[in-house]
Design an enzyme around this catalytic site. Structure first.
Site, PDB file in Angstrom:
ATOM      1  N   GLY A 105      11.021  -2.887   1.985  1.00 23.89           N
ATOM      2  CA  GLY A 105      10.101  -4.015   2.044  1.00 23.89           C
ATOM      3  C   GLY A 105      10.475  -5.070   1.015  1.00 23.89           C
ATOM      4  CB  THR A 106      10.322  -4.999  -2.714  1.00 21.68           C
ATOM      5  OG1 THR A 106       9.056  -4.339  -2.727  1.00 21.68           O
ATOM      6  CG2 THR A 106      10.371  -5.985  -3.850  1.00 21.68           C
ATOM      7  CB  ALA A 165       9.871   3.770   2.920  1.00 22.71           C
ATOM      8  N   GLY A 166      10.220   3.246  -0.144  1.00 24.28           N
ATOM      9  CA  GLY A 166       9.546   3.196  -1.444  1.00 24.28           C
ATOM     10  C   GLY A 166      10.558   3.214  -2.574  1.00 24.28           C
ATOM     11  N   GLY A 167      10.952   2.035  -3.021  1.00 28.36           N
ATOM     12  CA  GLY A 167      11.842   1.959  -4.173  1.00 28.36           C
ATOM     13  C   GLY A 167      13.320   1.804  -3.826  1.00 28.36           C
ATOM     14  CG  HIS A 172      -2.017  -1.026   1.066  1.00 28.86           C
ATOM     15  ND1 HIS A 172      -1.888  -2.322   1.517  1.00 28.86           N
ATOM     16  CD2 HIS A 172      -3.236  -0.947   0.462  1.00 28.86           C
ATOM     17  CE1 HIS A 172      -2.987  -2.995   1.202  1.00 28.86           C
ATOM     18  NE2 HIS A 172      -3.812  -2.190   0.564  1.00 28.86           N
TER      19      HIS A 172
HETATM   20  C1  LIG Z   1       3.869  -7.474   0.855  1.00 33.00           C
HETATM   21  C2  LIG Z   1       3.945  -6.149   1.556  1.00 33.00           C
HETATM   22  C3  LIG Z   1       3.205  -5.967   2.726  1.00 33.00           C
HETATM   23  C4  LIG Z   1       3.277  -4.754   3.408  1.00 33.00           C
HETATM   24  N1  LIG Z   1       2.581  -4.616   4.584  1.00 33.00           N
HETATM   25  C5  LIG Z   1       2.760  -3.494   5.326  1.00 33.00           C
HETATM   26  C6  LIG Z   1       2.155  -3.398   6.622  1.00 33.00           C
HETATM   27  O1  LIG Z   1       1.442  -4.293   7.085  1.00 33.00           O
HETATM   28  N2  LIG Z   1       2.408  -2.269   7.331  1.00 33.00           N
HETATM   29  C7  LIG Z   1       3.210  -1.254   6.859  1.00 33.00           C
HETATM   30  O2  LIG Z   1       3.416  -0.270   7.577  1.00 33.00           O
HETATM   31  N3  LIG Z   1       3.769  -1.328   5.636  1.00 33.00           N
HETATM   32  C8  LIG Z   1       3.569  -2.416   4.872  1.00 33.00           C
HETATM   33  N4  LIG Z   1       4.177  -2.501   3.640  1.00 33.00           N
HETATM   34  C9  LIG Z   1       4.971  -1.356   3.124  1.00 33.00           C
HETATM   35  C10 LIG Z   1       6.411  -1.428   3.610  1.00 33.00           C
HETATM   36  O3  LIG Z   1       6.469  -1.139   4.988  1.00 33.00           O
HETATM   37  C11 LIG Z   1       7.308  -0.400   2.890  1.00 33.00           C
HETATM   38  O4  LIG Z   1       6.829   0.899   3.090  1.00 33.00           O
HETATM   39  C12 LIG Z   1       7.428  -0.650   1.387  1.00 33.00           C
HETATM   40  O5  LIG Z   1       7.598  -2.022   1.130  1.00 33.00           O
HETATM   41  C13 LIG Z   1       8.602   0.153   0.864  1.00 33.00           C
HETATM   42  O6  LIG Z   1       8.768   0.011  -0.512  1.00 33.00           O
HETATM   43  P1  LIG Z   1       9.687  -1.135  -1.181  1.00 33.00           P
HETATM   44  O7  LIG Z   1       8.823  -2.345  -1.203  1.00 33.00           O
HETATM   45  O8  LIG Z   1       9.985  -0.600  -2.517  1.00 33.00           O
HETATM   46  O9  LIG Z   1      10.900  -1.316  -0.316  1.00 33.00           O
HETATM   47  C14 LIG Z   1       4.092  -3.696   2.912  1.00 33.00           C
HETATM   48  C15 LIG Z   1       4.828  -3.895   1.734  1.00 33.00           C
HETATM   49  C16 LIG Z   1       4.763  -5.105   1.053  1.00 33.00           C
HETATM   50  C17 LIG Z   1       5.595  -5.272  -0.184  1.00 33.00           C
END
Ligand SMILES: Cc1cc2nc3c(=O)[nH]c(=O)nc-3n(C[C@H](O)[C@H](O)[C@H](O)COP(=O)(O)O)c2cc1C
Length: 325
Positions: free
Chosen positions: A196-197, A173-175, A148
């Site tokens: 995250g990813t 965060a993000g990317g 999200h």
């Molecule tokens: C499969 C998945 C589940 C996620 N669930 C949550 C969550 O439960 N709570 C939250 O704060 N962020 C959640 N995130 C967002 C991550 O905390 C983070 O902001 C995000 O993955 C960053 O971008 P990146 O995937 O490019 O690293 C989720 C991300 C992914 C990919």
């Protein structure tokens, strides 16, 4: 070694954090990131109080380093949150409150038991709201990320949030997936990164091996923002879309969301079955655009170490060479 003030604030060695991922979290992954000197996080969404306790106990068996417990505020369950407070994690990692929700009671109760508070925001007003309510760290999340996300790209959002909430520190965060990303985040005024990813494609990640492979195989151009996963799950996420792989499931419903509403129960059952069988075409594969930077499944500790090493190399060797006197 790269140190920013956030390392001392959160008692970590490297300014690198794991995103709390409710749908993909395990004690092994949380502990591995914390043991490596980053900040691990446990996604508590979807867990019962007893499961929360068990996972914290399992994580603490593997490490005595600090880690965070993540709660999605718009859908928080009081019994799970109360259990987390009892367990006193070093950090409470909050995200996604409703616009009409008061953040302060959650922040105050967390501070009372000695937790530091991070809050993830995808817009400047949301970041300011959390800083005013007492967050110790703001996580500025760009729309490139997996799961999200909001509408703002990380490049403009991060410095805007840094300017708006200072002196409260910001994690980007993000990317972000490598040392180049960490250096870029530092240049934009953040004090570190949250990923995250990248960690989903780690040895310790609880994802099905096929899903880890899908991240490695992705060129980063095959993700899409949509409301389709939330429509199927019957969730109204405040101000977010889901970035996931544009697979057969997403293509089936894109532009036909009205039909998905009609067939919600079957669609949900089908994505759940696909998730457990590792069917990459029919499951929701949440991943960020940075999947295109991820080429192998590595132990989480190696991911932390490589990011720290690469960032240090760029800052100490490559970038200084660009200055001419
Ligand atoms: C499969 C998945 C589940 C996620 N669930 C949550 C969550 O439960 N709570 C939250 O704060 N962020 C959640 N995130 C967002 C991550 O905390 C983070 O902001 C995000 O993955 C960053 O971008 P990146 O995937 O490019 O690293 C989720 C991300 C992914 C990919």
């Amino acid at each position: 070694m790269i140190k920013t003030p956030i390392c001392r604030l959160l008692d970590i060695e490297h300014p690198i954090a794991l995103g709390g991922m409710g749908s993909a979290s395990s004690p092994a992954m949380t502990a591995a990131v914390s043991r490596a000197g980053g900040l691990g996080a446990m996604g508590c969404h979807y867990l019962t109080p007893e499961q929360i306790r068990e996972r914290v106990v399992a994580t603490r068996k593997e490490t005595n380093k600090p880690f965070g417990m993540n709660f999605l505020l718009f859908d928080v369950r009081e019994d799970g949150f109360a259990m987390a407070l009892e367990l006193r994690p070093a950090v409470m990692q909050f995200a996604w409150a409703r616009a009409d929700q008061d953040l302060k009671p959650y922040f105050d109760r967390s501070h009372e038991v000695g937790c530091k508070i991070t809050y993830m925001a995808g817009t400047v007003p949301e970041a300011v709201r959390a800083a005013k309510a007492g967050a110790d760290v703001i996580i500025a999340q760009g729309s490139e990320g997996g799961g999200h996300v909001g509408w703002m790209g990380a490049m403009p959002l991060i410095p805007m949030v840094v300017d708006a909430v200072g002196p409260v520190p910001v994690l980007a965060a993000g990317g972000f997936a490598d040392g180049r990303g960490l250096v870029a985040a530092l240049a934009l005024g953040a004090q570190g990164i949250l990923l995250g990813t990248r960690f989903l494609a780690s040895v310790e990640s609880p994802l099905h091996p096929n899903f880890k492979k899908a991240i490695v195989d992705s060129d980063g151009h095959d993700t899409q923002l949509s409301e389709i996963p939330d429509l199927a799950a019957g969730l109204v996420w405040p101000g977010a879309m889901t970035r996931s792989r544009r697979n057969r499931f997403i293509e089936r419903w894109a532009g036909r969301e009205w039909a998905l509403r009609q067939h919600r129960a079957e669609a949900l059952a089908s994505i759940r079955a696909a998730r457990s069988s590792g069917d990459t075409a029919e499951a929701v594969l949440s991943m960020g655009q940075d999947a295109g930077l991820i080429h192998e499944i590595l132990p989480a500790a190696e991911i932390v170490a490589r990011i720290a090493r690469e960032a240090e190399e760029i800052l100490s060797k490559r970038l200084p060479q660009t200055i001419r006197h």
